[in-house]
Design a protein around this motif. Structure first.
Motif, PDB file in Angstrom:
ATOM      1  N   TYR A 153       5.995  -9.772   3.476  1.00 17.20           N
ATOM      2  CA  TYR A 153       5.702  -8.354   3.679  1.00 17.20           C
ATOM      3  C   TYR A 153       5.074  -7.765   2.428  1.00 17.20           C
ATOM      4  CZ  TYR A 153       6.330  -3.374   4.566  1.00 17.20           C
ATOM      5  OH  TYR A 153       6.114  -2.028   4.748  1.00 17.20           O
ATOM      6  N   ASP A 154       3.977  -7.038   2.622  1.00 20.52           N
ATOM      7  CA  ASP A 154       3.310  -6.324   1.533  1.00 20.52           C
ATOM      8  C   ASP A 154       3.240  -4.844   1.908  1.00 20.52           C
ATOM      9  OD1 ASP A 154       1.737  -5.282  -0.471  1.00 20.52           O
ATOM     10  OD2 ASP A 154       0.202  -6.844  -0.363  1.00 20.52           O
ATOM     11  N   PRO A 155       4.010  -3.998   1.240  1.00 22.32           N
ATOM     12  CA  PRO A 155       4.010  -2.569   1.586  1.00 22.32           C
ATOM     13  C   PRO A 155       2.732  -1.850   1.187  1.00 22.32           C
ATOM     14  CG  PRO A 155       5.318  -2.947  -0.385  1.00 22.32           C
ATOM     15  CD  PRO A 155       4.929  -4.301   0.124  1.00 22.32           C
ATOM     16  N   ASP A 156       1.841  -2.511   0.459  1.00 22.51           N
ATOM     17  CA  ASP A 156       0.659  -1.848  -0.074  1.00 22.51           C
ATOM     18  C   ASP A 156      -0.545  -1.877   0.865  1.00 22.51           C
ATOM     19  OD1 ASP A 156       1.978  -1.169  -2.434  1.00 22.51           O
ATOM     20  OD2 ASP A 156       1.505  -3.095  -3.355  1.00 22.51           O
ATOM     21  N   GLY A 188       1.565  -0.849   5.511  1.00 25.24           N
ATOM     22  CA  GLY A 188       2.300  -2.089   5.266  1.00 25.24           C
ATOM     23  C   GLY A 188       1.769  -3.224   6.115  1.00 25.24           C
ATOM     24  N   ARG A 232       6.442  -9.945  -0.748  1.00 27.27           N
ATOM     25  CA  ARG A 232       7.705 -10.672  -0.871  1.00 27.27           C
ATOM     26  C   ARG A 232       7.995 -11.464   0.400  1.00 27.27           C
ATOM     27  NH1 ARG A 232       9.340  -5.356   0.460  1.00 27.27           N
ATOM     28  NH2 ARG A 232      10.910  -5.255   2.138  1.00 27.27           N
ATOM     29  N   CYS A 280      -0.807  -9.351  -5.724  1.00 30.00           N
ATOM     30  CA  CYS A 280      -0.208  -8.314  -4.886  1.00 30.00           C
ATOM     31  C   CYS A 280       1.277  -8.283  -5.242  1.00 30.00           C
ATOM     32  CB  CYS A 280      -0.420  -8.630  -3.403  1.00 30.00           C
ATOM     33  SG  CYS A 280      -2.159  -8.824  -2.955  1.00 30.00           S
ATOM     34  N   PRO A 281       1.640  -7.558  -6.294  1.00 34.61           N
ATOM     35  CA  PRO A 281       2.967  -7.701  -6.891  1.00 34.61           C
ATOM     36  C   PRO A 281       4.129  -7.319  -5.991  1.00 34.61           C
ATOM     37  CG  PRO A 281       1.788  -5.827  -7.820  1.00 34.61           C
ATOM     38  CD  PRO A 281       0.804  -6.586  -7.011  1.00 34.61           C
ATOM     39  N   ASN A 282       3.855  -6.542  -4.931  1.00 35.37           N
ATOM     40  CA  ASN A 282       4.947  -6.142  -4.041  1.00 35.37           C
ATOM     41  C   ASN A 282       5.083  -7.044  -2.816  1.00 35.37           C
ATOM     42  OD1 ASN A 282       5.795  -3.850  -5.581  1.00 35.37           O
ATOM     43  ND2 ASN A 282       3.964  -2.786  -4.887  1.00 35.37           N
ATOM     44  N   GLN A 299       0.659 -13.554  -4.141  1.00 34.13           N
ATOM     45  CA  GLN A 299       1.701 -12.795  -4.836  1.00 34.13           C
ATOM     46  C   GLN A 299       1.332 -12.437  -6.282  1.00 34.13           C
ATOM     47  OE1 GLN A 299       5.687 -14.609  -5.229  1.00 34.13           O
ATOM     48  NE2 GLN A 299       6.440 -12.834  -4.097  1.00 34.13           N
ATOM     49  N   ASP A 313      -0.202   5.109   4.376  1.00 31.32           N
ATOM     50  CA  ASP A 313       0.718   3.980   4.266  1.00 31.32           C
ATOM     51  C   ASP A 313       0.846   3.267   5.611  1.00 31.32           C
ATOM     52  OD1 ASP A 313       1.150   4.583   1.630  1.00 31.32           O
ATOM     53  OD2 ASP A 313       3.021   5.661   1.987  1.00 31.32           O
TER      54      ASP A 313
END
Length: 378
Positions: free
Chosen positions: A145-148, A93, A121, A117-119, A114, A91
């Motif tokens: 920010y994309d945590p993935d 991000g 925001r 990349c659903p997360n 978006q 992980d």
């Protein structure tokens, strides 16, 4: 290997792969499941050039839809717990930041990525600083920010590819600079500085040297440009290990935690001849200046720096497939800055084309964000 492609037993192997970067090793790994493969590397170790100098990130929302699709297709391989190996993904991000005047660019970035990349925001400037405390929120207008986003363990990925080769009775041979290539019967004669090999297929995975290899084979060069990318290491606070990768929407800076340091890059793309790239003082100065413009963290000195070459075609898509003017010569080039994260998918597509006659061009251009679906038809 299918009967139509199987070579005669007098040859050394079915496929010679030229170049032991991550692309060549990935192709060798998948080819060796059905064929005997020899991977040749001019240096004394694999992944010496671009592959060993990569930021090594797994980002599904990256570059363009084709690259993003190939990355997503690689996801299953990266998430698999391979026997005897450490996990490949960790992980991290990703935080994309914008300054005044970049509002439209940030909005466009979010709207494009978006849906896939659903997360991902949007964030305010203050929220950006909460995620990465050295950012100066007075200099930012916001971010996304994309945590993935993940870090890739490139060393472990290379070891997986190498173990696969060995387990399938195929080999890597280092210190073999290719000196000549010539068609011989139904295959190719590959002469190196140490030995001559005969194979049915040659895979040109030579990175910045791909056109040089093609010209040795008597083939026309294609439009590929090696470009220098610079990085410098600076001291970081202890808590930096928990920070994400930070990337400027303008494309002139990124930084990411690396152990007890921060790796800072100006994201330069300076055309270069094929070479063992080295950092220019000016590029390092530009990186640190860009860093100071969005951060209130003082930089006292550069711990060390390096550069690598990333090779692009004009459309920034990978160049993958059989040469239209020569039987048995296969291009695997132009992976730019996405070679590590797409190597499983491109390796598998290479093997499918050579071993199973699968049309590569159509397959490449149909890649579209197949998240977590390694075995699915592209």
């Amino acid at each position: 290997m299918s009967n139509t492609n199987k070579i005669n037993h007098d040859l050394d192997c079915d496929v010679v792969v030229i170049g032991a970067g991550v692309a060549g090793l990935g192709a060798g790994y998948f080819l060796s499941e059905q064929a005997k493969v020899i991977v040749l590397e001019q240096e004394d170790q694999p992944a010496y050039h671009s592959s060993g100098r990569s930021a090594a990130l797994y980002i599904e929302g990256y570059e363009n839809p084709v690259v993003a699709g190939l990355t997503a297709q690689s996801g299953g391989f990266f998430r698999t717990q391979h026997e005897g190996a450490r996990p490949l993904l960790h992980d991290r991000g990703g935080l994309t930041i914008a300054v005044e005047g970049q509002e439209r660019a940030l909005s466009k970035y979010i709207s494009i990525w978006q849906p896939f990349c659903p997360n991902l925001r949007p964030l305010t400037a203050a929220e950006c600083r909460l995620i990465c405390p050295i950012l100066d929120d007075k200099k930012l207008i916001g971010g996304a920010y994309d945590p993935d986003w993940k870090s890739i363990d490139t060393h472990e990925l290379i070891q997986i590819y190498l173990r696969g080769l060995r387990n399938n009775q195929s080999t890597l041979q280092t210190g073999h600079e290719v000196a000549a290539l010539a068609p011989r019967g139904e295959g190719w004669e590959v002469q190196t500085s140490k030995k001559t090999f005969n194979a049915r297929w040659v895979v040109n995975a030579a990175g910045a040297w791909a056109n040089e290899v093609a010209q040795l084979a008597g083939l026309s060069p294609i439009d590929l440009t090696p470009m220098r990318r610079t990085a410098a290491m600076i001291e970081a606070p202890v808590e930096a290990s928990e920070w994400p990768v930070v990337h400027s929407i303008s494309g002139n800076l990124y930084f990411k935690p690396e152990g007890t340091s921060l790796m800072v890059s100006p994201q330069d793309e300076t055309p270069s001849p094929p070479m063992d790239a080295f950092p220019e003082d000016l590029d390092i100065a530009i990186a640190l200046d860009n860093f100071s413009k969005i951060s209130d963290y003082p930089v006292n000195h550069v711990q060390h720096s390096w550069a690598g070459l990333r090779t692009f075609a004009p459309d920034r898509l990978p160049v993958v497939g059989p040469d239209s003017n020569s039987n048995g010569f296969f291009w695997l080039a132009g992976q730019g800055g996405f070679g590590v994260q797409t190597s499983p998918a491109l390796g598998k597509l290479t093997a499918d084309s050579i071993l199973n006659n699968k049309p590569i061009e159509q397959t490449i251009h149909r890649q579209r964000f197949k998240r977590n679906n390694w075995e699915a038809e592209a």
